[in-house]
Design an enzyme around this catalytic site. Structure first.
Site, PDB file in Angstrom:
ATOM      1  N   GLY A 186       0.294  -1.296   0.017  1.00 39.71           N
ATOM      2  CA  GLY A 186       0.373   0.035   0.084  1.00 39.71           C
ATOM      3  C   GLY A 186       0.509   1.451  -0.214  1.00 39.71           C
ATOM      4  O   GLY A 186       2.358   0.794  -0.054  1.00 39.71           O
ATOM      5  N   LYS A 227       4.328  12.401  -1.795  1.00 41.99           N
ATOM      6  CA  LYS A 227       5.318  10.823  -1.586  1.00 41.99           C
ATOM      7  C   LYS A 227       6.605  11.805  -0.534  1.00 41.99           C
ATOM      8  O   LYS A 227       6.636  12.792  -0.641  1.00 41.99           O
ATOM      9  CB  LYS A 227       6.073  10.479  -3.041  1.00 41.99           C
ATOM     10  N   ARG A 257       3.748  13.906  -7.271  1.00 42.46           N
ATOM     11  CA  ARG A 257       3.911  13.084  -8.323  1.00 42.46           C
ATOM     12  C   ARG A 257       2.227  13.761  -8.822  1.00 42.46           C
ATOM     13  O   ARG A 257       1.330  13.907  -8.156  1.00 42.46           O
ATOM     14  CB  ARG A 257       3.754  11.743  -8.195  1.00 42.46           C
ATOM     15  N   ASP A 307       3.885  -4.323  -7.761  1.00 49.43           N
ATOM     16  CA  ASP A 307       3.084  -2.852  -6.644  1.00 49.43           C
ATOM     17  C   ASP A 307       3.910  -1.605  -7.178  1.00 49.43           C
ATOM     18  O   ASP A 307       3.599  -0.958  -7.431  1.00 49.43           O
ATOM     19  CB  ASP A 307       3.585  -3.068  -5.708  1.00 49.43           C
ATOM     20  N   ASN A 308       5.103  -1.686  -8.637  1.00 49.78           N
ATOM     21  CA  ASN A 308       5.484  -1.016  -9.050  1.00 49.78           C
ATOM     22  C   ASN A 308       5.084  -1.246 -10.509  1.00 49.78           C
ATOM     23  O   ASN A 308       5.833  -0.596 -11.568  1.00 49.78           O
ATOM     24  CB  ASN A 308       7.129  -1.146  -8.797  1.00 49.78           C
TER      25      ASN A 308
HETATM   26  P1  AMP Z   1       9.140  -0.154  -3.143  1.00 48.76           P
HETATM   27  O1  AMP Z   1       9.615  -0.773  -3.065  1.00 48.76           O
HETATM   28  O2  AMP Z   1       9.873   1.488  -2.704  1.00 48.76           O
HETATM   29  O3  AMP Z   1       8.127   0.648  -4.227  1.00 48.76           O
HETATM   30  O4  AMP Z   1       7.996   0.559  -1.830  1.00 48.76           O
HETATM   31  C1  AMP Z   1       7.504  -1.156  -1.259  1.00 48.76           C
HETATM   32  C2  AMP Z   1       6.490  -0.753  -0.568  1.00 48.76           C
HETATM   33  O5  AMP Z   1       7.648  -0.150   0.323  1.00 48.76           O
HETATM   34  C3  AMP Z   1       5.336   0.533  -0.846  1.00 48.76           C
HETATM   35  O6  AMP Z   1       4.513  -0.265  -0.197  1.00 48.76           O
HETATM   36  C4  AMP Z   1       5.671   1.762  -0.211  1.00 48.76           C
HETATM   37  O7  AMP Z   1       4.894   2.370   0.133  1.00 48.76           O
HETATM   38  C5  AMP Z   1       6.627   1.073   1.696  1.00 48.76           C
HETATM   39  N1  AMP Z   1       7.651   2.029   1.955  1.00 48.76           N
HETATM   40  C6  AMP Z   1       8.965   2.318   0.825  1.00 48.76           C
HETATM   41  N2  AMP Z   1       9.746   2.970   1.666  1.00 48.76           N
HETATM   42  C7  AMP Z   1       8.882   3.301   2.875  1.00 48.76           C
HETATM   43  C8  AMP Z   1       9.169   4.354   3.664  1.00 48.76           C
HETATM   44  N3  AMP Z   1      10.336   5.244   4.130  1.00 48.76           N
HETATM   45  N4  AMP Z   1       7.889   4.621   4.377  1.00 48.76           N
HETATM   46  C9  AMP Z   1       6.776   3.955   4.748  1.00 48.76           C
HETATM   47  N5  AMP Z   1       6.619   2.639   3.195  1.00 48.76           N
HETATM   48  C10 AMP Z   1       8.219   3.254   2.572  1.00 48.76           C
HETATM   49 MG    MG Z   2       6.361   1.197  -5.260  1.00 49.38          MG
END
Ligand code: AMP
Ligand code: MG
Length: 490
Positions: A90, A112, A175, A251-252
């Protein structure tokens, strides 16, 4: 429509409570501006000096204030991370502020790094200045390259400390995209057995973002077909400029076929098809040459998540077969899109037999020589007038000469005229891409309080096909950059 009189709506909020949590942003203390993209403001129909016209802008885009009509919310999704089902994820640090009506249709604005959400898991809800500058610059750079991407409007910063490998300072990127929906949104409702919500999501996406699918015999199959083709073309776009995403988890992956979630991305310097840009990706799952296959794997995860949509309409097996058959188009769409881009990059105006082999052999030649991906293609534009400059990049002169003879013959076969071809090739082979060391220069200056390099680089990256004023922007990475590492920590 001018900010802040923009009409704010949030159609996503109408989907129902299973889809998000409403919550205000957590602002940063004593914020300041770091960067703005005038072109992104123009996309929204906002004047170039929108921040100057609106004293509240800094407060709003640092998460310290909301405008009437904004309904900040974090959405829930799930996903496969590095090939493994990760369950619920999420928006852990992103907040959708709402949608604004723009001359280009409704656009979602998202902060973000504006604090914790119910989906933050172990994270702190923050983003650091370093990663925010990288995301901001690359979003705008990709768009200027003509590659579908989420956009970046601005960055705000603060002295607020954020702990990563070291202590860094916080920032918020705003964004912009028509939709931030991901494959993982479908996966979330499928894997948690929320069939009715999954159907609402699919219908919502079709209604607002893929209306042509409504007319199809089977709208859901048409939707998968559309996402498959868009994703195939996006992969061809990435490969053609040597872009590596770094974290192609489901998720990306954007349902609109946009490049989304810039983290440990990279652009190829010395060409190595096996290059892994993300230091955290120890097994090289997301290496350059694997990206097209990974996207196909991710599309399978999406297709699987769409299966429950057919419940009650047809037997499970038949639905599965239909969805799998729909994915097959990827196997022709991606290679066709790739060949089309390679033809353009080689300056071939018409299609001829043997073009695929000619292009493949050029890539092999570049890989064997570890030629710089961007510079080699750029020099190829001057093949007729300055072949020597290109030849100098290849240690194996004989191998180069033999390919060059084939290329020359192929050009002759279509009666290619050098000057026109050079111009065309320089509109498709960029002079400047966001190499790590360029981003690093802007980041180091910004960390010292000087944001002018970020603004300068943005300008250069918005005209990537023009020779830059500073030759170093288009040059090989300097010695000190050899050891730069980017990882998932952002
Ligand atoms: P990502 O692989 O960077 O797209 O992140 C995967 C998941 O981790 C996503 O659900 C992001 O929202 C969450 N996420 C990454 N970094 C943070 C952070 N510093 N604080 C909270 N959630 C994070
Ligand atoms: Mg992500």
């Amino acid at each position: 429509m001018k900010f802040p009189e923009s009409v704010w709506v949030n159609r996503y909020a109408g989907l129902g409570r299973e889809f998000f949590t409403e919550l205000p942003a957590t602002g940063m203390p004593d914020p300041h501006w770091v960067a703005q993209s005038p072109d992104c403001a123009a996309l929204l129909g906002w004047p170039a000096d929108w921040t100057g016209q609106n004293p509240e802008a800094l407060a709003v885009f640092s998460g310290n204030a909301a405008l009437p009509g904004m309904r900040p919310l974090a959405t829930v999704y799930s996903g496969h991370q590095f090939g493994v089902w990760a369950g619920q994820l999420g928006d852990g640090r992103a907040l959708m502020l709402g949608e604004v009506q723009t001359p280009n249709g409704p656009m979602e604005l998202q902060l973000k790094g504006a604090g914790l959400t119910p989906y933050s898991r172990m994270g702190d809800g923050r983003a650091v200045l370093r990663s925010s500058i990288r995301e901001f610059l690359c979003s705008e750079a990709m768009d200027a390259l003509g590659i579908p991407t989420t956009r970046a409007l601005c960055i705000t910063g603060s002295a607020l400390p954020v702990r990563r490998e070291t202590v860094e300072s916080a920032a918020v990127v705003t964004r912009v995209a028509p939709s931030f929906l991901r494959f993982g949104h479908f996966e979330h409702f499928a894997h948690s057995g929320q069939g009715a919500a999954l159907r609402r999501l699919a219908d919502f996406f079709i209604e607002h973002h893929a209306p042509e699918c409504r007319e199809a015999d089977d709208p859901y199959v048409a939707l998968l077909d559309k996402v498959t083709r868009q994703t195939a073309r996006l992969m061809a776009d990435w490969q053609a400029v040597g872009f590596m995403h770094g974290v192609m988890n489901t998720d990306n992956m954007s349902l609109l076929g946009l490049t989304i979630d810039y983290g440990p991305f990279g652009f190829m310097d010395a060409f190595d098809p096996g290059h892994v840009c993300n230091h955290s990706d120890e097994r090289g799952r997301y290496a350059y040459m694997r990206q097209p296959n990974v996207a196909f794997w991710n599309l399978h995860a999406l297709a699987q998540a769409m299966l429950p949509l057919f419940e009650g309409l047809m037997p499970h097996e038949e639905a599965g077969e239909r969805l799998l058959a729909t994915l097959e188009v990827y196997k022709t769409e991606f290679p066709a899109a790739m060949l089309e881009r390679l033809r353009a990059k080689l300056g071939l105006a018409v299609a001829m037999d043997g073009d695929q082999a000619l292009a493949d052999d050029w890539l092999k030649l570049m890989a064997a020589a570890r030629a710089d991906f961007t510079i080699a293609f750029r020099l190829l534009a001057d093949f007729d007038t300055n072949r020597e400059a290109l030849r100098d990049h290849f240690l194996d002169r004989e191998a180069f000469d033999s390919w060059a003879d084939r290329y020359a013959a192929r050009l002759a076969a279509e009666g290619s005229e050098g000057a026109g071809r050079a111009l065309r090739m320089k509109r498709t082979n960029p002079a400047v891409v966001l190499r790590n060391h360029l981003a690093e220069g802007a980041i180091r200056a910004a960390q010292g309080g000087d944001f002018s390099e970020t603004a300068r680089l943005l300008k250069v990256l918005r005209s990537p096909y023009d020779e830059p004023l500073q030759r170093s922007d288009a040059a090989l990475p300097p010695e000190w950059a050899q050891h730069l590492e980017v990882s998932c920590s952002s």
